[in-house]
Design a protein around this motif. Sequence first.
Motif, PDB file in Angstrom:
ATOM      1  N   TRP A   1     -60.548   2.777  47.216  1.00  0.00           N
ATOM      2  CA  TRP A   1     -60.454   2.422  48.640  1.00  0.00           C
ATOM      3  C   TRP A   1     -60.231   0.923  48.790  1.00  0.00           C
ATOM      4  O   TRP A   1     -59.413   0.485  49.611  1.00  0.00           O
ATOM      5  N   PHE A   2     -60.952   0.124  47.992  1.00  0.00           N
ATOM      6  CA  PHE A   2     -60.768  -1.329  48.046  1.00  0.00           C
ATOM      7  C   PHE A   2     -59.323  -1.695  47.714  1.00  0.00           C
ATOM      8  O   PHE A   2     -58.709  -2.531  48.398  1.00  0.00           O
ATOM      9  N   GLU A   3     -58.769  -1.074  46.674  1.00  0.00           N
ATOM     10  CA  GLU A   3     -57.397  -1.388  46.267  1.00  0.00           C
ATOM     11  C   GLU A   3     -56.392  -0.912  47.312  1.00  0.00           C
ATOM     12  O   GLU A   3     -55.411  -1.609  47.596  1.00  0.00           O
TER      13      GLU A   3
ATOM     14  N   ILE B   1     -63.774 -10.068  52.081  1.00  0.00           N
ATOM     15  CA  ILE B   1     -64.993  -9.440  52.603  1.00  0.00           C
ATOM     16  C   ILE B   1     -64.640  -8.253  53.490  1.00  0.00           C
ATOM     17  O   ILE B   1     -65.318  -7.216  53.465  1.00  0.00           O
ATOM     18  N   THR B   2     -63.563  -8.384  54.268  1.00  0.00           N
ATOM     19  CA  THR B   2     -63.126  -7.271  55.110  1.00  0.00           C
ATOM     20  C   THR B   2     -62.715  -6.086  54.251  1.00  0.00           C
ATOM     21  O   THR B   2     -63.036  -4.928  54.574  1.00  0.00           O
ATOM     22  N   CYS B   3     -62.020  -6.334  53.138  1.00  0.00           N
ATOM     23  CA  CYS B   3     -61.665  -5.256  52.203  1.00  0.00           C
ATOM     24  C   CYS B   3     -62.922  -4.658  51.567  1.00  0.00           C
ATOM     25  O   CYS B   3     -63.014  -3.442  51.371  1.00  0.00           O
ATOM     26  N   LEU B   4     -63.892  -5.522  51.244  1.00  0.00           N
ATOM     27  CA  LEU B   4     -65.151  -5.056  50.661  1.00  0.00           C
ATOM     28  C   LEU B   4     -65.902  -4.163  51.636  1.00  0.00           C
ATOM     29  O   LEU B   4     -66.498  -3.153  51.239  1.00  0.00           O
ATOM     30  N   TYR B   5     -65.866  -4.508  52.918  1.00  0.00           N
ATOM     31  CA  TYR B   5     -66.497  -3.679  53.951  1.00  0.00           C
ATOM     32  C   TYR B   5     -65.877  -2.283  53.962  1.00  0.00           C
ATOM     33  O   TYR B   5     -66.596  -1.279  54.017  1.00  0.00           O
ATOM     34  N   CYS B   6     -64.561  -2.228  53.905  1.00  0.00           N
ATOM     35  CA  CYS B   6     -63.883  -0.929  53.910  1.00  0.00           C
ATOM     36  C   CYS B   6     -64.200  -0.134  52.643  1.00  0.00           C
ATOM     37  O   CYS B   6     -64.451   1.072  52.701  1.00  0.00           O
ATOM     38  N   GLY B   7     -64.201  -0.811  51.497  1.00  0.00           N
ATOM     39  CA  GLY B   7     -64.535  -0.137  50.241  1.00  0.00           C
ATOM     40  C   GLY B   7     -65.968   0.360  50.227  1.00  0.00           C
ATOM     41  O   GLY B   7     -66.266   1.419  49.665  1.00  0.00           O
ATOM     42  N   SER B   8     -66.872  -0.395  50.852  1.00  0.00           N
ATOM     43  CA  SER B   8     -68.282   0.003  50.895  1.00  0.00           C
ATOM     44  C   SER B   8     -68.484   1.273  51.693  1.00  0.00           C
ATOM     45  O   SER B   8     -69.386   2.072  51.404  1.00  0.00           O
ATOM     46  N   PHE B   9     -67.656   1.481  52.692  1.00  0.00           N
ATOM     47  CA  PHE B   9     -67.703   2.732  53.448  1.00  0.00           C
ATOM     48  C   PHE B   9     -67.458   3.910  52.515  1.00  0.00           C
ATOM     49  O   PHE B   9     -68.166   4.927  52.570  1.00  0.00           O
ATOM     50  N   ALA B  10     -66.450   3.785  51.633  1.00  0.00           N
ATOM     51  CA  ALA B  10     -66.148   4.862  50.689  1.00  0.00           C
ATOM     52  C   ALA B  10     -67.310   5.084  49.728  1.00  0.00           C
ATOM     53  O   ALA B  10     -67.643   6.225  49.391  1.00  0.00           O
ATOM     54  N   LEU B  11     -67.940   4.001  49.280  1.00  0.00           N
ATOM     55  CA  LEU B  11     -69.061   4.134  48.356  1.00  0.00           C
ATOM     56  C   LEU B  11     -70.244   4.822  49.028  1.00  0.00           C
ATOM     57  O   LEU B  11     -70.935   5.649  48.423  1.00  0.00           O
TER      58      LEU B  11
ATOM     59  N   TYR C   1     -56.715  -3.531  49.997  1.00  0.00           N
ATOM     60  CA  TYR C   1     -56.330  -4.876  49.557  1.00  0.00           C
ATOM     61  C   TYR C   1     -54.809  -5.001  49.418  1.00  0.00           C
ATOM     62  O   TYR C   1     -54.216  -6.009  49.830  1.00  0.00           O
ATOM     63  N   TRP C   2     -54.181  -3.956  48.827  1.00  0.00           N
ATOM     64  CA  TRP C   2     -52.747  -4.044  48.581  1.00  0.00           C
ATOM     65  C   TRP C   2     -51.917  -3.377  49.676  1.00  0.00           C
ATOM     66  O   TRP C   2     -50.840  -3.860  50.020  1.00  0.00           O
ATOM     67  N   GLY C   3     -52.403  -2.259  50.229  1.00  0.00           N
ATOM     68  CA  GLY C   3     -51.604  -1.501  51.176  1.00  0.00           C
ATOM     69  C   GLY C   3     -51.799  -1.879  52.631  1.00  0.00           C
ATOM     70  O   GLY C   3     -51.010  -1.473  53.479  1.00  0.00           O
ATOM     71  N   MET C   4     -52.877  -2.638  52.920  1.00  0.00           N
ATOM     72  CA  MET C   4     -53.151  -3.017  54.306  1.00  0.00           C
ATOM     73  C   MET C   4     -53.351  -4.527  54.424  1.00  0.00           C
ATOM     74  O   MET C   4     -54.109  -5.013  55.255  1.00  0.00           O
ATOM     75  N   ALA C   5     -52.683  -5.253  53.568  1.00  0.00           N
ATOM     76  CA  ALA C   5     -52.919  -6.685  53.436  1.00  0.00           C
ATOM     77  C   ALA C   5     -52.547  -7.460  54.702  1.00  0.00           C
ATOM     78  O   ALA C   5     -51.712  -7.030  55.507  1.00  0.00           O
ATOM     79  N   ASN C   6     -53.189  -8.597  54.845  1.00  0.00           N
ATOM     80  CA  ASN C   6     -52.916  -9.529  55.946  1.00  0.00           C
ATOM     81  C   ASN C   6     -51.640 -10.294  55.606  1.00  0.00           C
ATOM     82  O   ASN C   6     -51.650 -11.228  54.816  1.00  0.00           O
TER      83      ASN C   6
END
Length: 315
Positions: free
Chosen positions: A141-143, A87-97, A146-151
């Motif tokens: 942005w999601f990818e 969901i946190t990744c989705l939030y960041c991707g939604s900003f780009a959208l 998700y991959w470059g800033m992963a927990n």
Amino acid sequence: MLWLHIIQYAGFFLAQITNSVLVYLILTKAEKLFGSFRHVMVIFALFSLVYTWIEVLTQPVMHIKAPLFIVVMDSPLKYEKWIGNNITCLYCGSFALLISLLASQFFYRYVAICRPGILSKIEGYKLILIFLPCITCFVLWFEFVYWGMANTVEKQEQRKSYRDELKFYYNEDSSKVSFIAPMYWSIGKNGEKIWNFWECMSSVGCFVIIAVCFSTILYCAYKIYRSMKSTECHMSARTLELNRQLFITLTFQTILPFVMMYSPVGLLITLPIFEVDVGRVSNFVGASAAVYPSLEPVIAIFCIKEFRRTITCNH
């Protein structure tokens, strides 16, 4: 954090009202005024509603301390890592959208005013074509996140000072809470910096998306302005007035996100590279991004005369 969450909830409820009003006005008043452009406007307003739901599900808390910035989930789902990190990744991707959908409005107006000969290529069902770049921005942005800033475990345990800051400022355990964070470098055994290439590239990718969207907006706005100035003597008074209202609306809709979203998020990405530690002051970014969707529709409601007259009952 109490004040941050009050702002986030207030922004959420206000956005439900202002965007719903704008959608109603577009559906009932805009068909004869704007033609197919009303579809672009309504999609932007509807996604703003979706964005606010994602934002309130995330309730992001942000913190900058070189070499990383952290976006921590602070909603009731924060300890459910199986869904919290996504969901946190989705939030960041939604900003780009959201910002790319704004650019799509400018692109449509650019085609309608500056390139009317190709307008038929994005009319009807073909209108979906101008949203394909928006979907691409969202996926990229999601990818990146998700991959470059992963927990990762490395970030959870990254130096005692970082873990202590999360505990001190937010009373959170980095090993339990959901978060995303690019870590631009790590420290080697001899104290040297070891740059994390892919994490740096992920942040560069996010920054490029912001730059491309904003450049598209500036280019289209300039061309629209030049075209309106050069052809205003050939337009009817009604057409000229409608174009003027839309141009003013889109201009303010550019300035507002630049101040409240583009610039703050750009700083959030770049400040850790230069080892600028602003700590919890970075939560101004989260607060600003929470309020923005509630203000954006107000611009259209009051800059477009027919909408304003309907709201003020001045016919």
